[in-house]
Scaffold this motif. Structure first.
Motif, PDB file in Angstrom:
ATOM      1  N   GLN A 243      52.668   1.265  12.451  1.00 30.81           N
ATOM      2  CA  GLN A 243      51.567   2.493  12.389  1.00 30.81           C
ATOM      3  C   GLN A 243      52.046   3.641  11.567  1.00 30.81           C
ATOM      4  O   GLN A 243      51.493   4.324  11.035  1.00 30.81           O
ATOM      5  N   SER A 261      43.696   6.755  14.838  1.00 29.95           N
ATOM      6  CA  SER A 261      44.475   7.402  15.902  1.00 29.95           C
ATOM      7  C   SER A 261      44.192   7.176  17.241  1.00 29.95           C
ATOM      8  O   SER A 261      45.095   7.280  18.045  1.00 29.95           O
ATOM      9  N   THR A 262      43.233   6.339  17.538  1.00 34.68           N
ATOM     10  CA  THR A 262      42.939   5.940  18.978  1.00 34.68           C
ATOM     11  C   THR A 262      43.905   4.998  19.259  1.00 34.68           C
ATOM     12  O   THR A 262      44.224   4.688  20.611  1.00 34.68           O
ATOM     13  N   GLU A 263      44.527   4.322  18.564  1.00 39.62           N
ATOM     14  CA  GLU A 263      45.804   3.268  18.700  1.00 39.62           C
ATOM     15  C   GLU A 263      46.959   3.727  18.538  1.00 39.62           C
ATOM     16  O   GLU A 263      47.863   2.696  18.798  1.00 39.62           O
ATOM     17  N   ILE A 265      50.451   4.910  19.095  1.00 46.51           N
ATOM     18  CA  ILE A 265      51.431   4.992  20.158  1.00 46.51           C
ATOM     19  C   ILE A 265      52.237   6.580  19.887  1.00 46.51           C
ATOM     20  O   ILE A 265      52.810   6.536  18.700  1.00 46.51           O
ATOM     21  N   VAL A 266      52.095   7.294  21.016  1.00 50.53           N
ATOM     22  CA  VAL A 266      52.651   8.684  20.918  1.00 50.53           C
ATOM     23  C   VAL A 266      53.840   8.879  21.567  1.00 50.53           C
ATOM     24  O   VAL A 266      54.691  10.053  21.298  1.00 50.53           O
ATOM     25  N   ARG A 274      47.865   7.633  25.408  1.00 50.76           N
ATOM     26  CA  ARG A 274      47.223   8.115  24.088  1.00 50.76           C
ATOM     27  C   ARG A 274      46.892   9.516  24.205  1.00 50.76           C
ATOM     28  O   ARG A 274      46.711  10.054  25.185  1.00 50.76           O
ATOM     29  N   TRP A 284      47.711  14.110  26.599  1.00 53.41           N
ATOM     30  CA  TRP A 284      48.315  12.821  26.248  1.00 53.41           C
ATOM     31  C   TRP A 284      48.466  11.972  27.742  1.00 53.41           C
ATOM     32  O   TRP A 284      48.857  12.551  28.638  1.00 53.41           O
ATOM     33  N   ASP A 286      45.356   9.274  30.108  1.00 47.55           N
ATOM     34  CA  ASP A 286      44.452   8.219  30.172  1.00 47.55           C
ATOM     35  C   ASP A 286      43.269   8.885  30.780  1.00 47.55           C
ATOM     36  O   ASP A 286      43.318  10.161  30.829  1.00 47.55           O
ATOM     37  N   PRO A 322      41.299   3.969  28.349  1.00 46.53           N
ATOM     38  CA  PRO A 322      42.344   4.796  27.361  1.00 46.53           C
ATOM     39  C   PRO A 322      41.733   6.353  27.259  1.00 46.53           C
ATOM     40  O   PRO A 322      40.367   6.308  27.336  1.00 46.53           O
ATOM     41  N   PRO A 324      41.131   7.979  24.550  1.00 47.98           N
ATOM     42  CA  PRO A 324      40.266   8.352  23.316  1.00 47.98           C
ATOM     43  C   PRO A 324      39.065   7.756  23.696  1.00 47.98           C
ATOM     44  O   PRO A 324      37.939   8.013  22.857  1.00 47.98           O
TER      45      PRO A 324
END
Length: 543
Positions: A243, A261-263, A265-266, A274, A284, A286, A322, A324
């Motif tokens: 990513q 950006s919705t996928e 990993i942060v 997410r 950050w 769900d 999720p 987003p």
């Protein structure tokens, strides 16, 4: 027998606990809320004796009723008389070690029984007659913060590499010692912060860490130990590098264009977390969708007594999605849960985020009236779809200027639905005096109309009526439930990490809320509705 009340705690509880105390009500009226036999499939028939699973289940519910950690909950079992009374434990019962609660939750997750506690409570609610009428329910969503801290881009890749390297060492220390240099391990096995680095130093470090991470992934790809590549930490590292980085002729470099950006990993500490954003609020974590029954108001011409069972609200479903994702994306799962428990509503009251033509059609197919205000047509064009006349028989559309379309086709969308594609001639549109209000396209005006547009347009018109606005008044009550879950049960922030654990936590908090409401409802049935004592002023006060 856990359902038998010991004489010592029975005498003490009757003397010190008020009749409306929820723990007294639970101890007296909900002794059969759970039984050990309901957990039989989770335990082996042979082995050392375990703590009663029904006791562990109730303690888990109690700790989420009061938002207590495991240590405090285990202590409450030892020292609090109200808990002992509700659990049917003797006054001198020593309780159990706090770690038993963690093992119990882990056992439920291992056997994929995260919904067991919530469903058992709901079955008890139904058995006591509080879910006889479920004609109307309401649903709303809340963003929940993950049990993680926000990381910078550099800290993200540092941590991903550190956790992967640590996991490799725990599984196969010999391979790590042979394949990974000592200097590499020394550099990346320690937690680091970039707070004192300049912007230029951070950028250079991002590139260097990207190259080092790619080197480790290449070594893993070349090894015969396939089990190392399937470690969750290694898979997370692989995904983050895909990513954030891209390979080039000169090595590995930071991606010039990031992926969806919705996928992204942060944080590697909880890869399912997410970034969500709603009305300017960013978090950050769900999203949790809560569905509850709607208390039926007494009819205006009903002179008979009001059934207390109709005035109590219970949570019937909890669904996690999720951060987003759009609210409406969870509707299918929510419907499936309600239908599975035979709790399908005739009306489901929601806010605008759940309402679209597709969602209205899917709910109608399930015999559910989705009641909510649809979003207005926000397309940038001055003339909206509603300003065009559609003649399906003639397969033609007429624009506000009176011009007819030249193309009428049906296209299949990604979600399996169909949409009409209508196009007007470019030459006619170019000469039209209404063009500035209609389109700024170089060609003619195009319309893309969902197969559910007629249903959505009808709902938009209905939403302007007083009768529909009256229906929507019942939706506001879900806000009070979400507030209660946040204030009393800690719903705003997670305790645990991992997709399954976070969803399980949502279910436990909802089950605790239901038990508390059930105890309050049973007390009202037995002793009448609670009326606070009148405020009195002592004689001479404020004279």
């Amino acid at each position: 027998d856990p359902n038998e009340m010991p004489e010592d705690i029975a005498a003490v509880g009757a003397a010190v606990l008020k009749e409306r105390d929820p723990y007294r009500v639970i101890g007296e009226r909900l002794a059969e809320l759970v039984r050990d036999g309901q957990f039989a499939e989770l335990y082996e028939p042979r082995g050392r004796a375990a703590v009663s699973p029904s006791v562990l289940m109730l303690v888990t519910i109690f700790q989420f009723m009061e938002n207590l950690p495991d240590r405090e909950a285990a202590r409450a079992v030892r020292v609090r008389l109200d808990w002992k009374y509700a659990l049917h434990l003797a006054v001198d019962d020593p309780g159990f070690d706090f770690s038993c609660l963690s093992y119990f939750r882990r056992r439920l997750l291992k056997h994929e029984q995260s919904r067991l506690l919530f469903d058992l409570v709901l079955e008890q609610v139904r058995g006591l007659g509080f879910l006889q009428k479920v004609g109307k329910q309401r649903t709303d969503a809340l963003g929940v913060l993950g049990a993680v801290r926000e990381l910078s881009q550099l800290e993200l890749v540092w941590e991903a590499l550190r956790l992967a390297l640590r996991a490799l060492g725990e599984v196969d220390a010999a391979w790590v010692a042979q394949a990974v240099p000592t200097a590499y391990r020394t550099q990346y096995l320690e937690r680091r912060s970039d707070s004192r680095l300049t912007a230029e130093e951070r950028q250079a470090e991002l590139v260097r860490v990207g190259q080092d991470g790619a080197w480790l992934l290449d070594r893993l790809a070349a090894t015969d130990a396939g089990v190392l590549r399937t470690l969750p930490e290694v898979e997370t590292l692989t995904t983050i590098w895909q990513q954030r980085y891209e390979r080039a002729d000169d090595g590995v470099r930071w991606r010039s264009k990031t992926l969806d950006s919705t996928e992204l990993i942060v944080t590697p500490h909880d890869p399912g977390v997410r970034i969500g954003q709603k009305r300017g609020h960013v978090w950050w974590g769900d999203k949790v969708h809560v569905t509850e029954t709607i208390a039926e108001p007494p009819a205006a011409d009903d002179a008979g007594p009001v059934d207390p069972a109709d005035q109590v609200r219970f949570i019937t479903d909890v669904t996690t999605s999720p951060a987003p994702s759009g609210d409406g994306q969870a509707l299918g799962e929510i419907r499936a849960h309600l239908i599975e428990r035979d709790l399908r509503p005739t009306e489901q009251v929601v806010d605008s985020g759940y309402v679209s033509g597709k969602h209205l059609a899917e709910s109608a197919a399930a015999e559910i009236d989705l009641v909510g205000p649809p979003l207005a047509d926000t397309s940038p064009n001055g003339f909206k779809i509603a300003d065009f006349t559609l003649d399906h028989a003639a397969r033609q559309a007429i624009c506000p200027a009176g011009q007819a379309s030249t193309k009428w086709a049906v296209r299949r969308e990604r979600d399996g639905s169909h949409a009409l594609q209508i196009r007007f001639p470019a030459a006619v549109c170019a000469a039209c005096p209404l063009r500035p209000q209609c389109t700024d396209s170089k060609g003619g005006r195009n319309l893309s109309i969902s197969e559910h547009y007629a249903r959505l347009a009808a709902r938009r018109a209905e939403a302007q009526t007083p009768a529909f606005r009256e229906k929507l008044k019942t939706r506001a009550g879900i806000e009070a439930t979400l507030s209660e879950l946040v204030r009393a049960h800690g719903l705003r922030r997670h305790r645990y990490r991992g997709d399954a654990k976070r969803h399980f936590e949502h279910l436990l908090k909802a089950a605790a809320c239901n038990v508390k409401r059930l105890a309050r409802a049973l007390a009202a049935l037995q002793h009448g509705p609670f009326l606070p004592p009148p405020l009195t002023r002592p004689a001479g006060a404020f004279a």
